[in-house]
Enzyme design. Structure first.
Site, mmCIF file in Angstrom:
data_model
loop_
_atom_site.group_PDB
_atom_site.id
_atom_site.type_symbol
_atom_site.label_atom_id
_atom_site.label_comp_id
_atom_site.label_asym_id
_atom_site.label_seq_id
_atom_site.Cartn_x
_atom_site.Cartn_y
_atom_site.Cartn_z
ATOM 1 N N TYR A 141 4.532 7.635 2.195
ATOM 2 C CA TYR A 141 4.031 8.438 1.258
ATOM 3 C C TYR A 141 3.336 9.490 2.034
ATOM 4 C CZ TYR A 141 6.008 7.321 -3.220
ATOM 5 O OH TYR A 141 7.036 6.407 -4.336
ATOM 6 N N LYS A 190 3.111 -7.246 1.648
ATOM 7 C CA LYS A 190 4.246 -8.499 2.893
ATOM 8 C C LYS A 190 3.484 -8.331 3.437
ATOM 9 C CE LYS A 190 8.690 -9.403 3.396
ATOM 10 N NZ LYS A 190 9.392 -10.333 1.985
ATOM 11 N N ASP A 222 8.737 -9.238 -2.380
ATOM 12 C CA ASP A 222 9.528 -9.985 -2.696
ATOM 13 C C ASP A 222 9.481 -10.527 -4.119
ATOM 14 O OD1 ASP A 222 8.808 -11.463 -1.209
ATOM 15 O OD2 ASP A 222 10.880 -11.221 0.194
ATOM 16 N N ASP A 246 5.369 1.953 -6.533
ATOM 17 C CA ASP A 246 6.420 2.877 -7.171
ATOM 18 C C ASP A 246 7.103 2.024 -8.029
ATOM 19 O OD1 ASP A 246 7.319 5.871 -7.581
ATOM 20 O OD2 ASP A 246 8.788 5.217 -5.753
ATOM 21 N N ASP A 250 8.254 1.216 -11.508
ATOM 22 C CA ASP A 250 9.601 1.258 -12.590
ATOM 23 C C ASP A 250 10.332 -0.752 -13.098
ATOM 24 O OD1 ASP A 250 9.536 4.247 -11.857
ATOM 25 O OD2 ASP A 250 11.587 4.450 -11.266
HETATM 26 C C1 IPM Z 1 6.238 8.449 -9.329
HETATM 27 C C2 IPM Z 1 7.846 9.595 -8.759
HETATM 28 C C3 IPM Z 1 7.004 9.507 -7.691
HETATM 29 C C4 IPM Z 1 6.806 8.709 -6.345
HETATM 30 C C5 IPM Z 1 8.172 10.916 -7.675
HETATM 31 C C6 IPM Z 1 8.600 12.079 -8.172
HETATM 32 C C7 IPM Z 1 7.336 11.540 -5.738
HETATM 33 O O1 IPM Z 1 8.418 8.446 -8.688
HETATM 34 O O2 IPM Z 1 5.426 9.318 -9.388
HETATM 35 O O3 IPM Z 1 6.675 7.124 -9.099
HETATM 36 O O4 IPM Z 1 7.788 8.511 -6.022
HETATM 37 O O5 IPM Z 1 5.385 8.835 -6.458
HETATM 38 MG MG MG Z 2 7.993 6.469 -9.154
#
Ligand code: IPM
Ligand code: MG
Length: 376
Positions: A141, A190, A222, A246, A250
């Protein structure tokens, strides 16, 4: 107590969910006798439209001066042109970096009543209680990047860079958390491919050596991604680099049943933190009043706990959310059918009703209250 909270509603459903969280915090403040001041600013696409930049100096200065920040979401199709120089995400990333918020904590403990919302079998979800500690100001990032043309070919390059100091502080935080939980840290990397991961693993071992009472295991990203949904209850504290975190968070939200339920806390060396739901701006449902505000409301609870030191107040919110869920209140993302869903504002109102009636109803220890013993 007196405190100033900066609100950054942002884009898409951000303003809708932040509004509900603000109302909940307002009620808690009244109930417990605190004077909390809100200071609202633009961020992301909304700020680009108004000021030409995703985060103005004014907004950043307000955040620096605040006791804590509550953010909704940034981004959307209106600002997603890949050739654009100014992007909504720059606001969020800039804020994380400028405030030195190097760790992002994402707790996931599914509500038993919502087991049917997850595509996973209920028996897999039993006992799931995981906190992902995601490194937040390093890695891909923020590493050096290149965009150029070499020998007539367009080329792009992102760099995954970490120093031992960056790794050690976030891994140490994971260990402090684990001390008050089930004493298990899983470091995800990794290391079979990436040099940065090999350094990560080495430093994690060095930190681990100072905590012999805590079990440390290393997993490749993975296979960890697979284990997170095949054996999620086997994880306690997970620590990993920015991009892996990240993606894995999710995925971890699937365990909860909806991305809309999951809160997060971004913290650094100081007390001021940035609190935000892990979901995005959800442009497809923005403005329709159907978004789930629970992720943001639980983020506000984390804010009260960690930046303001208001544990009882945080528990009151978490208890009220649990009560609303137990009472069967459901937004569209967690409702069995369209006819069973309530609006964003109705969900907020139901939670506030329980706030008035209850004190902590549910053990909230899965949230990061164990952080209180940490350095921040
Ligand atoms: C998160 C989001 C952000 C990230 C985006 C919106 C930049 O996906 O907070 O997980 O990737 O950190
Ligand atoms: Mg995210």
């Amino acid at each position: 107590m007196k405190a100033t909270i900066v609100l950054l509603p942002g884009d898409g459903i951000g303003p809708e969910v932040v509004d509900e969280a603000r109302r909940v915090v307002d009620d808690v403040a009244r109930l417990f006798g605190h004077q909390l001041r809100f200071d609202e600013h633009l961020i992301g696409g909304a700020s680009i439209d108004a000021h030409g930049t995703a985060l103005t100096d004014d907004a950043l200065a307000a955040c620096r001066a605040a006791d804590a920040i509550l953010l909704g979401a940034v981004g959307g199709p209106a600002w997603s042109d890949p050739t654009a120089r100014v992007r909504p995400e720059q606001g969020l990333l800039g804020l994380r970096k400028a405030l030195g918020l190097w760790a992002n904590l994402r707790p996931v403990r599914p509500f038993p009543e919502l087991a049917a919302c997850s595509p996973l079998r209920p028996e897999l979800l039993a006992g799931v209680d995981v906190v992902v500690v995601r490194e937040l100001t390093g890695g891909l990032y923020f590493g050096p990047r290149i965009r150029d043309v070499v020998d007539g070919r367009r080329r792009a390059c992102d760099t995954l860079e970490y120093t031992d100091v960056e790794i050690a502080r976030v891994v140490a935080l994971a260990f402090r958390l684990a001390e008050h939980r089930r004493r298990r840290v899983t470091s995800i990397d990794k290391a079979n491919v990436l040099e940065s991961s090999r350094l990560w693993r080495q430093v994690a071992d060095e930190v681990g050596a100072r905590h012999p009472e805590i079990a440390l295991d290393h997993q490749l990203v993975d296979s960890a991604a697979m284990r997170l949904i095949t054996a999620p209850a086997s994880f306690d504290v997970v620590v990993t680099e920015n991009m892996f975190g990240d993606i894995l968070t999710d995925e971890a939200a699937v365990l909860a049943g909806s991305l809309g339920l999951c809160p997060s806390a971004s913290i650094g060396d100081g007390r001021c933190g940035l609190y935000e739901p892990i979901h995005g701006s959800a442009p497809d449902i923005a403005g329709r009043g159907i978004a789930n505000p629970i992720g943001t409301i639980l983020s506000a609870a984390l804010l009260l706990r960690h930046s303001l030191g208001l544990e009882r107040e945080a528990q009151a919110i978490e208890g009220a959310v649990a009560q609303a869920i137990a009472a069967g209140v459901r937004t569209a993302d967690i409702a069995p059918g369209p006819g069973d869903a309530v609006s964003t504002t109705r969900m907020g109102a139901e939670i506030r009703n329980h706030l008035h009636r209850t004190r902590p109803a549910r053990d909230a220890s899965h949230y990061i209250d164990n952080q209180r013993s940490g350095a921040w």
